[in-house]
Design a protein around this motif. Structure first.
Motif, PDB file in Angstrom:
ATOM      1  N   GLN A  89       0.836  -1.193   0.000  1.00 16.05           N
ATOM      2  CA  GLN A  89       0.000   0.000   0.000  1.00 16.05           C
ATOM      3  C   GLN A  89       0.877   1.253   0.000  1.00 16.05           C
ATOM      4  O   GLN A  89       1.955   1.270   0.587  1.00 16.05           O
ATOM      5  N   SER A  90       0.390   2.286  -0.650  1.00 11.43           N
ATOM      6  CA  SER A  90       1.171   3.503  -0.805  1.00 11.43           C
ATOM      7  C   SER A  90       1.156   4.349   0.468  1.00 11.43           C
ATOM      8  O   SER A  90       0.102   4.806   0.909  1.00 11.43           O
ATOM      9  N   LEU A  95      -0.062   9.807   2.903  1.00  8.77           N
ATOM     10  CA  LEU A  95       0.377  11.070   3.491  1.00  8.77           C
ATOM     11  C   LEU A  95      -0.089  12.273   2.677  1.00  8.77           C
ATOM     12  O   LEU A  95      -0.743  13.183   3.196  1.00  8.77           O
ATOM     13  N   ILE A  96       0.245  12.270   1.397  1.00  9.40           N
ATOM     14  CA  ILE A  96      -0.083  13.420   0.545  1.00  9.40           C
ATOM     15  C   ILE A  96      -1.586  13.468   0.276  1.00  9.40           C
ATOM     16  O   ILE A  96      -2.216  14.523   0.373  1.00  9.40           O
ATOM     17  N   GLY A  97      -2.150  12.317  -0.060  1.00 10.49           N
ATOM     18  CA  GLY A  97      -3.588  12.263  -0.311  1.00 10.49           C
ATOM     19  C   GLY A  97      -4.380  12.623   0.927  1.00 10.49           C
ATOM     20  O   GLY A  97      -5.403  13.314   0.849  1.00 10.49           O
ATOM     21  N   GLY A  98      -3.918  12.158   2.083  1.00  6.70           N
ATOM     22  CA  GLY A  98      -4.600  12.488   3.329  1.00  6.70           C
ATOM     23  C   GLY A  98      -4.568  13.975   3.623  1.00  6.70           C
ATOM     24  O   GLY A  98      -5.586  14.559   4.010  1.00  6.70           O
ATOM     25  N   LEU A  99      -3.425  14.599   3.440  1.00  4.37           N
ATOM     26  CA  LEU A  99      -3.312  16.039   3.640  1.00  4.37           C
ATOM     27  C   LEU A  99      -4.240  16.805   2.710  1.00  4.37           C
ATOM     28  O   LEU A  99      -4.952  17.729   3.127  1.00  4.37           O
ATOM     29  N   VAL A 100      -4.238  16.416   1.433  1.00  2.00           N
ATOM     30  CA  VAL A 100      -5.096  17.074   0.440  1.00  2.00           C
ATOM     31  C   VAL A 100      -6.569  16.896   0.795  1.00  2.00           C
ATOM     32  O   VAL A 100      -7.366  17.841   0.732  1.00  2.00           O
ATOM     33  N   PHE A 101      -6.935  15.679   1.192  1.00  2.00           N
ATOM     34  CA  PHE A 101      -8.321  15.409   1.572  1.00  2.00           C
ATOM     35  C   PHE A 101      -8.712  16.234   2.796  1.00  2.00           C
ATOM     36  O   PHE A 101      -9.810  16.801   2.849  1.00  2.00           O
ATOM     37  N   ASP A 150      -0.616   7.824  -9.796  1.00  2.00           N
ATOM     38  CA  ASP A 150       0.389   6.772  -9.746  1.00  2.00           C
ATOM     39  C   ASP A 150       1.787   7.319  -9.460  1.00  2.00           C
ATOM     40  O   ASP A 150       2.589   6.668  -8.770  1.00  2.00           O
ATOM     41  N   SER A 151       2.091   8.496  -9.996  1.00  2.00           N
ATOM     42  CA  SER A 151       3.422   9.071  -9.763  1.00  2.00           C
ATOM     43  C   SER A 151       3.617   9.436  -8.295  1.00  2.00           C
ATOM     44  O   SER A 151       4.699   9.243  -7.741  1.00  2.00           O
ATOM     45  N   ILE A 152       2.569   9.938  -7.672  1.00  2.00           N
ATOM     46  CA  ILE A 152       2.664  10.278  -6.248  1.00  2.00           C
ATOM     47  C   ILE A 152       2.610   9.016  -5.391  1.00  2.00           C
ATOM     48  O   ILE A 152       3.388   8.841  -4.448  1.00  2.00           O
ATOM     49  N   GLY A 153       1.690   8.135  -5.731  1.00  2.00           N
ATOM     50  CA  GLY A 153       1.522   6.918  -4.955  1.00  2.00           C
ATOM     51  C   GLY A 153       2.714   5.981  -5.016  1.00  2.00           C
ATOM     52  O   GLY A 153       2.913   5.164  -4.112  1.00  2.00           O
ATOM     53  N   GLY A 154       3.520   6.094  -6.079  1.00  2.00           N
ATOM     54  CA  GLY A 154       4.657   5.192  -6.236  1.00  2.00           C
ATOM     55  C   GLY A 154       5.922   5.634  -5.531  1.00  2.00           C
ATOM     56  O   GLY A 154       6.947   4.945  -5.584  1.00  2.00           O
ATOM     57  N   LEU A 301     -10.380  18.625  -4.157  1.00  2.00           N
ATOM     58  CA  LEU A 301      -9.324  18.108  -3.288  1.00  2.00           C
ATOM     59  C   LEU A 301      -9.719  16.786  -2.632  1.00  2.00           C
ATOM     60  O   LEU A 301      -8.897  15.874  -2.504  1.00  2.00           O
ATOM     61  N   MET A 302     -10.979  16.671  -2.230  1.00  2.00           N
ATOM     62  CA  MET A 302     -11.412  15.408  -1.619  1.00  2.00           C
ATOM     63  C   MET A 302     -11.492  14.286  -2.643  1.00  2.00           C
ATOM     64  O   MET A 302     -11.158  13.140  -2.349  1.00  2.00           O
ATOM     65  N   GLY A 303     -11.928  14.599  -3.860  1.00  6.66           N
ATOM     66  CA  GLY A 303     -12.006  13.572  -4.894  1.00  6.66           C
ATOM     67  C   GLY A 303     -10.647  13.016  -5.245  1.00  6.66           C
ATOM     68  O   GLY A 303     -10.458  11.797  -5.354  1.00  6.66           O
ATOM     69  N   PHE A 304      -9.667  13.905  -5.406  1.00 10.21           N
ATOM     70  CA  PHE A 304      -8.311  13.459  -5.736  1.00 10.21           C
ATOM     71  C   PHE A 304      -7.626  12.857  -4.519  1.00 10.21           C
ATOM     72  O   PHE A 304      -7.060  11.759  -4.577  1.00 10.21           O
ATOM     73  N   GLY A 305      -7.663  13.579  -3.398  1.00  6.62           N
ATOM     74  CA  GLY A 305      -6.972  13.112  -2.203  1.00  6.62           C
ATOM     75  C   GLY A 305      -7.521  11.814  -1.654  1.00  6.62           C
ATOM     76  O   GLY A 305      -6.773  10.953  -1.184  1.00  6.62           O
TER      77      GLY A 305
END
Length: 364
Positions: A89-90, A95-101, A150-154, A301-305
């Motif tokens: 799992q990424s 981290l980044i997605g959680g912050l954005v969300f 994918d670039s962020i998650g990887g 932001l919530m959709g992407f994060g």
């Protein structure tokens, strides 16, 4: 629980849809009655507005962990082949997605689950934000934003730290998860007493947590009785919004657990709003209403994060948290941090001069 007769009657997808609808109705009903909201729980605490919202959230979270860990210890549930543990799992996504969300849920005045409940209560601002979240979530899940996701998650995943199981990292046996659940539940009950939480609200918070337990038990049982293999899962909202928007023009036969969960949540929250006389149409034209642009940005932001973090405050926070998945708990912590930062930077000046009700709840 024998689901074979139901599967024979309405099919595998139909059974998943019906089960999701039942779980969603329970979640929506009790989430509306208790105003269950991660954003309010965090911001009430940081703004020193009381701990009643935190007590409600913490009780639901603790009961989810306790119930799921009890199922695991008893052998009534196996999560080793779920998405949380079968593949890496990424952590960068969490981290980044959680912050954005977390930033998005402050801008939109609620996380995805809370906005769904508000939508069923007549809030047009919430409906607008949910639509934006669904469209961006779909683009992130299986559309134009996949390369960015994918670039962020990887960048960093759980394979580099030896897996996603928090108990393994702590060198603890599976039974330790049950004790963690017991300790957290006792702590949550203590906080509820300190907050002088009404008994009916405490029961409602417990029921929210039990829907997470029920989701895991239902989907695991279903996975052992269907012909086509499926993964055990529990409640989540940002992925169902993304997949449902992608299926909007497709065949209804593709509908399953995700769509049942959305339908049930809306129906349950709608029923609770009517019974408590809290159904009221709220628009952008009301005095004191924030800009539609702010809600739109929050939805984006919530959709992407949410997709990047592989779950919202419920999908990652409660569902992933209940099985003590390190990536999910990381994502939940990042969401809370993002909410605090956004509140300080975006709403800091306005919040210092605004009076809120003594109940500790923030307006939506």
């Amino acid at each position: 629980m024998d689901l074979v007769p139901t599967i024979d009657m309405i099919g595998e997808n139909g059974t998943a849809l019906a089960g999701g609808a039942l779980l969603g109705m329970l979640f929506g009903f009790f989430a509306q009655k208790t105003a269950f909201c991660t954003r309010s729980a965090v911001l009430d605490l940081t703004r020193r507005r009381g701990v009643s919202a935190l007590a409600i959230w913490f009780l639901g979270f603790a009961v989810a962990i306790l119930g799921v860990q009890m199922l695991l210890v008893q052998g009534a549930l196996d999560v080793s082949e779920t998405r949380f543990f079968s593949t890496a799992q990424s952590l960068s996504g969490a981290l980044i997605g959680g912050l954005v969300f977390g930033i998005g849920m402050v801008l939109a005045r609620g996380c995805v689950s809370r906005l769904l409940v508000l939508s069923a209560s007549g809030n047009l601002r919430a409906i607008f934000t949910i639509l934006v979240t669904a469209l961006v979530g779909s683009a992130t899940y299986d559309g134009l934003l996949v390369p960015l996701r994918d670039s962020i998650g990887g960048l960093w995943n759980t394979a580099s730290i030896g897996g996603n199981d928090l108990l393994v990292h702590a060198a603890l046996p599976q039974s330790a998860g049950l004790w963690i659940g017991i300790i957290l539940t006792l702590g949550a009950l203590g906080l509820a007493i300190v907050a002088r939480l009404p008994v009916w609200k405490a029961i409602g918070a417990v029921m929210v947590g039990l829907t997470i337990v029920g989701g895991w038990y239902f989907t695991y049982t279903l996975s052992t009785q269907v012909f086509e293999p499926i993964q055990a899962e529990s409640l989540s909202f940002v992925r169902p919004l993304a997949t449902t928007s992608a299926l909007a023009g497709g065949a209804s036969s593709a509908f399953g657990l995700d769509q049942g969960l959305l339908i049930g949540t809306i129906l349950g929250a709608f029923a609770a709003a009517l019974l408590s006389h809290q159904f009221r149409v709220a628009t952008f034209s009301e005095a004191g209403s924030l800009s539609i642009v702010r809600y739109a940005i929050g939805g984006v932001l919530m959709g992407f994060g949410g997709i990047l973090a592989v779950g919202c405050t419920v999908g990652a926070g409660l569902t992933g948290g209940s099985v003590l998945a390190a990536s999910s708990l990381t994502g939940l912590a990042a969401m809370m941090l993002g909410a605090v930062l956004a509140d300080r930077l975006v709403d800091g000046v306005r919040a210092s001069s605004q009076t809120y009700p003594l109940t500790g709840r923030l307006p939506n």
